[in-house]
Design a protein around this motif. Structure first.
Motif, short mmCIF file in Angstrom:
data_model
loop_
_atom_site.label_atom_id
_atom_site.label_comp_id
_atom_site.label_asym_id
_atom_site.label_seq_id
_atom_site.Cartn_x
_atom_site.Cartn_y
_atom_site.Cartn_z
N MET A 119 0.85 -1.19 0.00
CA MET A 119 0.00 0.00 0.00
C MET A 119 0.89 1.24 0.00
SD MET A 119 -2.82 1.12 2.74
CE MET A 119 -4.22 0.11 2.44
N GLN A 120 0.47 2.26 -0.77
CA GLN A 120 1.28 3.48 -0.79
C GLN A 120 1.25 4.12 0.60
OE1 GLN A 120 1.38 6.02 -4.30
NE2 GLN A 120 0.92 7.77 -2.99
N SER A 169 1.27 7.01 1.75
CA SER A 169 0.34 8.11 2.03
C SER A 169 -1.07 7.61 2.31
CB SER A 169 0.32 9.06 0.84
OG SER A 169 -0.05 8.35 -0.32
N ALA A 170 -1.38 6.38 1.87
CA ALA A 170 -2.74 5.88 2.07
C ALA A 170 -2.90 5.12 3.38
CB ALA A 170 -3.14 4.97 0.90
N THR A 179 3.69 13.70 8.81
CA THR A 179 4.52 13.95 7.63
C THR A 179 5.37 15.19 7.84
OG1 THR A 179 2.81 15.26 6.57
CG2 THR A 179 2.89 12.94 5.99
N LYS A 203 8.75 17.60 5.57
CA LYS A 203 9.54 17.70 4.35
C LYS A 203 10.82 18.45 4.66
CE LYS A 203 6.87 21.74 2.86
NZ LYS A 203 6.04 22.36 1.83
N GLY A 248 10.71 20.58 -0.65
CA GLY A 248 10.98 19.16 -0.57
C GLY A 248 9.72 18.32 -0.72
N HIS A 249 9.94 17.01 -0.89
CA HIS A 249 8.81 16.09 -1.01
C HIS A 249 8.45 15.51 0.36
CE1 HIS A 249 8.78 15.48 -5.56
NE2 HIS A 249 9.65 16.44 -5.32
N ALA A 250 7.20 15.10 0.50
CA ALA A 250 6.72 14.65 1.80
C ALA A 250 7.37 13.33 2.22
CB ALA A 250 5.20 14.50 1.78
N LYS A 251 7.66 13.25 3.50
CA LYS A 251 8.15 12.00 4.09
C LYS A 251 7.18 11.63 5.20
CE LYS A 251 11.82 14.08 5.17
NZ LYS A 251 13.09 14.51 5.75
N SER A 311 6.78 9.47 1.02
CA SER A 311 5.37 9.12 1.03
C SER A 311 4.93 8.41 -0.24
CB SER A 311 4.51 10.36 1.27
OG SER A 311 4.66 11.24 0.20
N THR A 312 5.80 8.36 -1.24
CA THR A 312 5.44 7.63 -2.45
C THR A 312 5.75 6.14 -2.32
OG1 THR A 312 7.61 8.27 -3.25
CG2 THR A 312 5.74 9.51 -4.12
N ASN A 329 5.86 2.23 -1.34
CA ASN A 329 4.88 1.22 -0.98
C ASN A 329 5.33 0.52 0.29
OD1 ASN A 329 2.89 1.48 -2.85
ND2 ASN A 329 3.87 0.10 -4.34
N ILE A 376 10.60 20.73 7.87
CA ILE A 376 9.33 21.44 8.07
C ILE A 376 8.25 20.42 8.38
CG2 ILE A 376 7.60 22.90 6.95
CD1 ILE A 376 9.87 24.01 5.23
N SER A 409 0.64 11.19 -3.15
CA SER A 409 1.42 11.08 -1.92
C SER A 409 1.63 12.44 -1.24
CB SER A 409 2.78 10.47 -2.23
OG SER A 409 3.45 11.27 -3.16
N GLU A 410 1.26 13.51 -1.90
CA GLU A 410 1.38 14.83 -1.29
C GLU A 410 -0.01 15.30 -0.90
OE1 GLU A 410 4.12 16.59 -0.62
OE2 GLU A 410 5.54 15.20 -1.54
N PHE A 467 -5.13 5.57 -3.79
CA PHE A 467 -3.98 5.93 -2.95
C PHE A 467 -4.23 7.23 -2.19
CE2 PHE A 467 -0.79 3.82 -6.04
CZ PHE A 467 -1.04 2.59 -5.45
#
Lengths: 194, 1065
Positions: free
Chosen positions: A20-21, A23-24, A45, A47, A52-55, A75-76, A78, B377, B609-610, B656
Motif C-alpha cells: 500500500m502506498q 500516504s494511504a 509527515t 519535508k 521538498g517532497h513529503a516524508k 510518502s510515495t 509502498n 518542516i 502522496s502529497e 492511494f
C-alpha cells in the motif's frame, strides 16, 4: 488490486501481506515495520525545505510483542500491510429482519431469541477460543470444529501469568488469538459468559 | 487573621510577615517547597482582601524596601478603593490619590513594575471617580500637563506613564467621553514628541512615551467639541510625529511603537478629517508612511534570514501594511491615482524582498551574503499563503491600485522564471540521461526558482482575486477597469493565442505585446503549470516542488471562482477580452475547463502522496463543478467521465489518495451529476458514479461469511471507503439535489446501523459511521419536510439505541486517555445538536423539494426531534463524567447541546426521568460554578427559559420549580457575593430577574439574610439602599419586558455600587 478482490472465498489463499502506498496508510491501521506486523499508533509527515517532497514518519506497536518500531520513508513508497486475522466461529442463527435489509441471509454464532429487538441478536463474531488446558508452556484451545489445538505458546509476561493463575483457580476463560504473517499468538483473555 | 492584625494597628508585624512571604515567593524553586509557596501566596491574597488597608499600605509604601511588597501594597490599595468606594469619604480618596502621585514623583528610582502598579491605582481611582463625577478629571490632566512642561526628562517620562495608564484605563471602557480632555492639553503632544527624542536612549522610557503617543493617536469621540478641533489636533499631532520620525534613525525597539502610532491615526480618524489637514502635511505623512513601510519590510526580511525569535520589524511591517489597506480602501476621499506612486514603491519593495538575487534580496544578510538552510518542516507548519494572508491582501490591493505597473511587472518576472525553470529542468534531464544515477544534483538553482515562483504566484493570486467566503466573488473593479481601458489597443486573437498555447514561450508569439495584460498574467501561470506537467511526463517528478504544484492549483481555483464564465449581470461594464476569453458560450472557456480538468486528473495521479497538494487539487475540481454553468462544460469532457469511472472502481492511483481527498472527490463527482444533461445521459452518469458504490457495498456486507472477514484489512478498507464516500455525498447537498441525495443516503443509513454492530469493537469504524449521520443531519435536515425528517429521526434513534446498547457498562475511566478516544461522544453530541438546528434554520416547505419523487406520507408518526434528542441526551449524560468535561471540545459541545435543549424544549424538561433530570440540573450547576466563562454564560442562558416554563406551568411543587429556587440562590451569590466576569452581567441579570419573579418570597429572604449578617451599620444601610433601588422600578416583579429592561438597568448601577463590596473577609 482491490478490483480483483474476491470476497466469496474469504480468507482462503490470502497472502501474508499486501502493498500500500505510504500516504494511504492510516492511524490505527496495520503496517510491517522492520519486518514486524505493527499497529500504527502515530503517523505524521514532514519535508526537508519548503520545496521538498513529503516524508512519512510512522510509529507502530508490534501486535505480538508490544515493542515499538519507527520508520521514516518517502510518502510515495509502498509499504507492506499484514493480513491480520482473529479466530472466529461460523454462524448458527439467522436474523429475518437483517436478511430482509441486506438482501441475503445473515448468520450468527448464537441461536436467536424469540421477539425482542433484532439488533440485540446481531453480535460481532466471537473472537476467542476456550482454554481447556496448559501443558509444557503450550495452551490447549478448543476449536469450533471440536478439535483441540495445542501448538500455541503460553504468552510471556503478565498476560501469561494471568492465564495460568486464572486457569489454576478453575476459572473458565476464553483466549483471543491473533494471526499475521505466519505468526500466531494469544493476545487477550476474557471470562467466559455463563 | 490579617484583617485583625491590621485593625490592631500591628503594622510592623504585618510588614515583617509580608516581607518574609515575599522572600519565599522570590526564592529559587529548590529552596522552598510547594507548601511554603502556597502559604506565602495565601498571605498576600488575604492581605489584599483585608478591609480598609489604606493606612497600613501607606505605611508599607513609606517604610518597606522590598519591591514585591510595595507592589502588593499598591495592588491592595487599588482593589480596596474600588471595593469600598461607597464607604469612603471623597476627601480621603483625594488625599490617597495625591499621596500616591507624590510618592512616585519623589522616588525616581522605583522599580518599573512598582511604579506602573501605583500609577495604575491612580488611574483606577480617577476612572472610578469619573463615574460618579466625584473627581474632576480636568485637574488631573492639568497636573500632568505641568509635569510634562517641567523640562526634567525623568519627570516627563513619568507624566507619560501616568497619561498612558489613564488613557488605557479609559480606552477600555465605554465611558471615554467622560475623560474631558481639555483642548489646551493637546498642545502637550508636541512636548511628548520632544520628550521622546530626549529619552530615546533609554529603551524602557522610550517605550513608555511611544505607548503614550499611540494612545493619543487614537483619541476620538466626544473629546473633540467639533470637527475643526479634531482637524487641528490631528495636524498638530502629525507635525510632531513627522518631525520626530524624520529626524532620527529608528531603533529596533521603536519600530512597533511608531507603526502603532501611524496605524491608530489611520484607523481612528475619519477620512474627511485626514484630508482636511493641509495638503502638504498630508503628502509628507503619506511619504513618511511609504518610506517606513519599505524600510520595515527590508528589516523584516533580514530578521527572517537571521531567524530571530523576536520579529519586531515583521510585526511593525504587518501593522503598516494593514494601515495601507485601511487607507486606500476608501478611495472616495482621495483623487484618483493619489496613492499610485506610493503603491508602486511598497509593491516593488515587497517583491524585491521575496525574490532571489540579482532581481531581489531574498536570503541576503545585511552585508550581502547569501544564506540558505534546508530545515525540516513539519506538517503543522502553516503555508505561507495563510501565514502571510494579511500581508498579501494588502500588497495585492496596492498592486491593483498601481495595476499599470504591477500587472506587467508580475508577468515579466513570471515569464522570465518559466523560461529559466524550463531550461534548468532540461539540463537536469540531459545530465540524468548522460549519466544515470550519478549521485545527487545540486538543487540550489531549482529551489531558488521555485521560491521565486511561489511568491510571484501568491502575490498574483491576491492581486487578481479576493478571498471570499460564501458570497459570489467579483473581479476587482481596478482590474476590470485596467483591462477595459486598454481593450482598444489589444488584439483579441493574439490574446487568445497567448492564452491557448501554454507550451510556447509568450514572446515567440507574433504581436505578443498587443495582448490583454491581465490575460497574459494568467497565461504566465498556465505556462508554469505547463512546465510542471511536461516535467512529469518526462519522469522528472522527483525534481519538482510540491509546494509550487500547490501554489498553481491554489491560484487556478481562486482565479476560476472569480473569472471563469463571468456573469455579465454582476458588472456595470465588462472587459471585452475577458468576455471573449472566458465568458459564457466561448471556445476559450471550454478550452480552459478542459485544461484545468486535465491538470486535476494528472495531479491526482502523480501527487497522491502529497496530501496538501492533492487536497488543493480536489478543491479546484469542486470549484469547477459547484456552479451549474461551469459544471455544464465540465461534463462535456470525456476526461470527466473517465475520472468518475476510475473512482467508482476504486483502483489505483485514485485509491492511494488520503481519505479526506477521496471524500471531497466524491463530493465533486456528485455535484457534477447535477449539471445539465439529457435524461439518458444523466441515468448513465448515476449508473456509473453512485450505483457502483451501492453495489460494491451490498456485495461486501451480504456475503455469508461477512461476520468472519469483517476485520480483514481489505474488507475494512472497502467499508471505510464507502463510509467516506457517503460523507462526501452528504457534503454535496444543495437545495436542488437534496431530494435525490437524501433518498440515496437513507438506504445506506439503515445498513450503516447494522455495521455499528459488526464493528462495535473497532472505534475508528464506529466513529466514521456516526460521522455519516452527523454529515447527513448537518447538510440535509434543514431542507427536509415533515415526513422525510421523520425518517431521519427514526434512523438516528435506532443508531443511538445500538450505540447505547454497545456502550452499556463500558468503562471509560482511563486517566491517560486522550481526547480523540472520546471522538464518538463528541460526534453523538454533534449529531444531536445538528438535529436540533432544524428548530432554528428550516428551509423546508412540507416536502416541497420532494414533490414528484414520492407521494407525501401521512406525517402522524410518533417520533419527533425532541424525542430523539432527549433519548440521545439520556444516553450521553451518564457517559459524560466530570473528568470528560475537562476536555474543552467535549465540554463546549456538551453545554451547547444542553442549552439548546433548554431553550427549544423547556416544556420537556420537567417530564424527564428523575435521574436524567437530576444530572441535567447538576450539569447546569457545575457549568455555572466551575467551568469557563463561555460555559457559564451558556448555563445562565439556559436558566431563563426554564424559569419561564415554571412560571407558565404554575406548579409550585415540581422538581423544576425547586431546582430554579436553588438556581436563584446561585445567581444571587454570583452577582452579589462573587467576583465575576462583567461580560456575564447581562445573561446573569436576565436569568436573575426571571428567577426573582418566580420566587419573590425567597428573594426577599435572601436579601434579609444578607443584610442581617452585616454588623457595620454603615454597610448595612448602603446595602439596604442599594437593594431597594434595585427593585424599585419593578415592583412587583413580573415577566413584562419593560420591567425587565428597567431591572437590568438598575442592576448595572447596583453592581457598580455593591459589586465586590461583600467580597471583603
Amino acid at each position: 488490486m482491490a478490483d480483483d478482490l474476491d470476497f466469496e472465498t474469504g480468507d482462503a489463499g490470502a497472502s501474508a501481506t499486501f502493498p500500500m502506498q505510504c500516504s494511504a496508510l492510516r492511524k490505527n491501521g496495520f503496517v510491517v515495520l522492520k519486518g514486524r506486523p505493527c499497529k500504527i499508533v502515530e503517523m505524521s509527515t514532514s519535508k526537508t525545505g519548503k520545496h521538498g517532497h513529503a516524508k512519512v514518519h510512522l510509529v507502530g506497536i508490534d501486535i505480538f510483542t508490544g515493542k515499538k518500531y519507527e520508520d521514516i520513508c518517502p510518502s510515495t513508497h509502498n509499504m507492506d500491510v499484514p493480513n491480520i486475522k482473529r479466530n472466529g466461529l461460523p454462524g448458527k442463527g439467522r436474523c429475518p429482519r437483517l436478511t430482509k435489509i441486506w438482501g441475503a441471509p445473515v448468520s450468527f454464532a448464537e441461536p436467536l431469541p424469540r421477539g425482542g429487538v433484532c439488533w440485540a441478536w446481531l453480535r460481532g463474531p466471537p473472537l476467542a477460543l476456550q482454554l481447556i488446558g496448559i501443558q509444557d508452556g503450550y495452551l490447549s484451545l478448543l476449536q469450533d470444529s471440536g478439535d483441540v489445538r495445542e501448538d500455541l505458546r503460553l504468552p510471556e509476561g503478565d498476560l501469561g501469568k494471568e492465564i495460568e493463575q486464572k486457569y489454576d483457580c478453575g476459572e473458565e476463560i476464553l483466549i483471543t488469538v491473533l494471526s499475521a504473517m505466519t505468526e500466531e499468538a494469544a493476545v487477550a483473555i476474557k471470562a467466559m459468559a455463563k | 487573621m490579617m484583617a485583625a492584625a491590621v485593625a490592631a494597628g500591628g503594622a510592623p508585624e504585618v510588614i515583617a510577615q509580608l516581607e518574609n512571604a515575599a522572600k519565599v515567593l522570590m526564592a529559587p524553586p529548590s529552596m522552598v517547597n510547594n507548601e511554603q509557596r502556597q502559604h506565602a501566596e495565601h498571605i498576600f491574597l488575604s492581605f489584599r482582601k483585608s478591609k480598609s488597608p489604606f493606612a497600613v499600605c501607606k505605611h508599607i509604601l513609606e517604610t518597606s524596601k522590598v519591591d514585591y511588597v510595595l507592589f502588593q501594597a499598591a495592588t491592595a490599595i487599588m482593589e480596596a478603593v474600588v471595593r469600598e468606594w461607597i464607604l469612603l469619604e471623597k476627601s480621603s480618596i483625594e488625599s490617597l490619590r495625591t499621596f500616591l502621585l507624590t510618592y512616585v514623583l519623589q522616588r525616581p528610582n522605583l522599580q518599573k513594575y512598582v511604579r506602573e502598579q501605583i500609577l495604575l491605582a491612580v488611574a483606577v481611582i480617577v476612572k472610578r471617580g469619573s463615574l460618579d463625577k466625584s473627581i474632576d478629571c480636568k485637574s488631573i490632566f492639568h497636573e500632568v500637563s505641568q509635569l510634562i512642561s517641567s523640562g526634567n526628562p525623568t519627570v516627563q517620562t513619568l507624566a507619560c506613564s501616568i497619561l498612558t495608564a489613564l488613557l488605557s484605563e479609559f480606552s477600555s471602557s465605554s465611558k471615554t467621553s467622560n475623560i474631558g480632555l481639555s483642548m489646551e492639553f493637546h498642545g502637550n503632544c508636541k512636548r511628548i514628541f520632544q520628550v521622546h527624542r530626549k529619552i530615546r536612549e533609554d529603551t524602557d522610557m522610550a517605550q513608555d512615551s511611544l505607548q503614550c503617543l499611540a494612545q493619543l493617536a487614537s483619541l476620538h469621540g466626544p473629546v473633540f467639541p467639533d470637527e475643526g478641533s479634531q482637524v487641528d489636533y490631528l495636524a498638530h499631532f502629525i507635525e510632531g510625529l513627522l518631525n520626530t520620525v524624520n529626524g532620527i534613525e529608528i531603533e529596533d525597539s521603536e519600530a512597533m511603537g511608531i507603526s502603532s502610532v501611524f496605524s491608530n491615526l489611520i484607523t481612528v480618524f475619519p477620512r474627511n478629517v485626514l484630508t482636511a489637514i493641509p495638503n502638504e502635511l498630508f503628502s509628507s505623512f503619506v511619504n513618511c508612511l511609504t518610506h517606513l513601510t519599505c524600510s520595515f519590510g527590508r528589516s523584516a526580511a533580514l530578521e527572517e534570514v537571521l531567524d530571530k525569535d523576536d520579529m519586531v520589524y515583521m510585526e511593525a511591517y504587518d501593522k503598516l501594511l494593514e494601515s495601507w489597506l485601511t487607507l486606500v480602501q476608501d478611495d472616495k476621499h482621495f483623487h484618483k491615482g493619489f496613492f499610485t506612486q506610493h503603491a508602486v514603491q511598497v509593491f516593488n519593495s515587497y517583491i524585491q524582498c521575496h525574490l532571489a538575487a540579482p532581481d531581489g534580496t531574498r536570503n541576503l544578510t545585511a552585508n550581502g551574503v547569501a544564506s540558505r538552510e534546508e530545515e525540516e518542516i513539519s506538517e503543522l507548519q502553516e503555508d505561507d499563503r495563510d501565514q502571510f494572508s494579511d500581508q498579501l491582501a494588502s500588497v495585492g490591493m496596492l498592486g491593483r491600485i498601481a495595476a499599470e505597473h504591477c500587472i506587467p511587472l508580475l508577468t515579466s518576472l513570471l515569464e522570465d522564471r518559466v523560461t529559466r525553470l524550463h531550461g534548468q529542468l532540461q539540463r537536469h534531464q540531459q545530465q540524468l540521461l548522460a549519466s544515470p544515477g550519478s549521485g545527487s544534483i545540486d538543487n540550489k538553482v531549482l529551489d531558488d526558482l521555485y521560491e521565486d515562483i511561489h511568491w510571484l504566484i501568491l502575490v498574483t493570486g491576491y492581486l487578481l482575486a479576493n478571498d471570499t467566503q460564501g458570497e459570489t466573488p467579483l473581479i476587482p473593479p481596478e482590474v476590470m477597469e485596467y483591462s477595459i481601458k486598454h481593450s482598444t489597443e489589444v488584439d483579441i486573437n493574439t490574446t487568445l493565442q497567448i492564452l491557448g498555447s501554454p507550451g510556447e514561450k509568450a514572446s515567440s508569439i507574433p504581436g505578443y505585446n498587443r495582448t490583454d495584460s491581465v490575460i497574459r498574467l494568467l497565461s504566465a501561470i498556465l505556462r508554469v503549470s505547463e512546465v510542471e506537467s511536461r516535467a512529469i511526463r518526462a519522469d522528472l517528478t522527483h525534481l519538482l516542488s510540491p509546494q509550487m504544484g500547490k501554489d498553481i492549483v491554489w491560484f487556478l481555483k481562486r482565479w476560476a471562482k472569480t473569472y471563469l464564465l463571468v456573469d455579465e449581470k454582476l458588472y456595470d461594464q465588462i472587459s471585452l477580452p475577458f468576455n471573449t476569453a472566458f465568458g459564457a458560450d466561448t471556445e476559450g472557456s471550454q478550452w480552459i475547463v478542459g485544461y484545468l480538468l486535465e491538470k486535476v486528473i494528472s495531479n491526482l495521479a502523480v501527487w497522491s502522496s502529497e496530501q496538501d497538494l492533492a487536497n488543493d487539487t480536489v478543491q479546484l475540481l469542486v470549484t469547477l463543478v459547484e456552479r451549474r454553468e461551469r459544471a455544464n462544460l465540465v461534463i462535456q469532457c470525456e476526461n470527466w467521465w473517465n475520472l468518475a469511472k476510475q473512482f467508482a472502481r476504486r483502483s489505483p492511483p485514485l485509491h492511494f489518495l488520503s481519505s479526506s481527498v477521496q471524500r471531497t472527490l466524491m463530493k465533486a463527482l456528485v455535484l457534477g451529476g447535477f449539471a445539465h444533461m439529457d435524461t439518458d445521459t444523466k441515468q448513465q452518469y448515476w449508473t456509473e458514479v453512485l450505483q457502483p458504490l451501492q453495489q460494491r457495498f451490498l456485495n461486501v456486507i451480504n456475503q455469508e461469511n461477512f461476520q468472519q472477514i469483517c476485520q480483514e484489512e481489505e474488507v475494512k478498507q472497502e467499508i471505510t471507503a464507502t463510509l467516506e464516500a457517503l460523507c462526501g455525498i452528504a457534503e454535496a447537498t444543495q437545495i436542488d439535489n437534496v431530494a435525490i441525495l437524501f433518498n440515496f443516503l437513507m438506504d445506506f443509513l439503515t445498513n450503516c446501523i447494522g455495521l455499528m454492530e459488526v464493528y462495535k469493537n473497532t472505534p475508528e469504524t464506529v466513529n466514521l459511521i456516526i460521522e455519516v449521520f452527523v454529515e447527513v443531519a448537518h447538510k440535509q435536515i434543514c431542507y427536509l419536510g415533515e415526513s422525510k425528517a421523520m425518517n431521519l429521526y427514526e434512523a438516528c434513534l435506532t443508531l443511538l439505541q445500538v450505540y447505547s446498547k454497545n456502550n452499556l457498562g463500558r468503562q471509560r475511566i482511563d486517566v491517560t486517555a486522550e481526547e480523540d478516544q472520546y471522538q464518538d461522544l463528541l460526534l453523538i453530541m454533534e449529531l444531536l445538536t445538528n438535529l436540533l438546528s432544524k428548530e432554528f434554520i428550516d428551509f423546508s416547505d412540507t416536502d416541497e423539494v420532494f414533490r414528484g419523487h414520492e407521494p407525501g406520507q401521512a406525517a402522524n408518526r410518533s417520533v419527533s426531534a425532541a424525542d430523539v434528542v432527549l433519548y440521545g441526551v439520556n444516553l450521553v449524560l451518564p457517559l459524560m463524567s466530570q473528568d470528560l468535561l475537562k476536555f474543552p471540545s467535549l465540554c463546549n459541545q456538551y453545554y451547547k447541546l444542553i442549552t439548546f435543549i433548554c431553550e427549544i424544549f423547556p416544556e420537556k424538561i420537567p417530564q424527564l426521568p428523575e435521574d436524567l433530570f437530576k444530572s441535567l440540573m447538576y450539569s447546569l450547576e457545575l457549568g455555572m460554578s466551575s467551568m469557563s466563562s463561555e460555559v457559564c454564560q451558556l448555563c445562565l442562558e439556559a436558566l431563563t427559559p426554564l424559569a419561564e416554563q415554571c412560571a407558565k406551568a404554575q406548579e409550585t411543587d415540581s422538581s423544576l420549580f425547586l431546582a430554579t429556587r436553588h438556581f436563584l440562590k446561585m445567581v444571587f451569590d454570583m452577582l452579589v457575593l462573587q467576583k465575576h466576569n462583567t461580560e456575564m452581567t447581562t445573561a446573569a441579570g436576565e436569568a436573575f430577574y426571571t428567577l426573582v419573579c418566580l420566587h419573590q418570597a425567597e428573594y426577599s429572604e435572601l436579601v434579609e439574610t444578607l443584610l442581617s449578617s452585616q454588623q457595620d451599620p454603615v454597610i448595612y444601610q448602603r446595602l439596604a439602599d442599594a437593594f431597594n433601588k434595585l427593585t424599585a422600578s419593578s415592583t412587583p416583579p413580573s415577566l413584562d419586558r419593560k420591567q425587565k429592561m428597567a431591572f437590568l438597568k438598575s442592576l448595572e448601577e447596583f453592581m457598580a455600587n455593591v459589586g465586590g463590596l461583600l467580597c471583603v473577609k
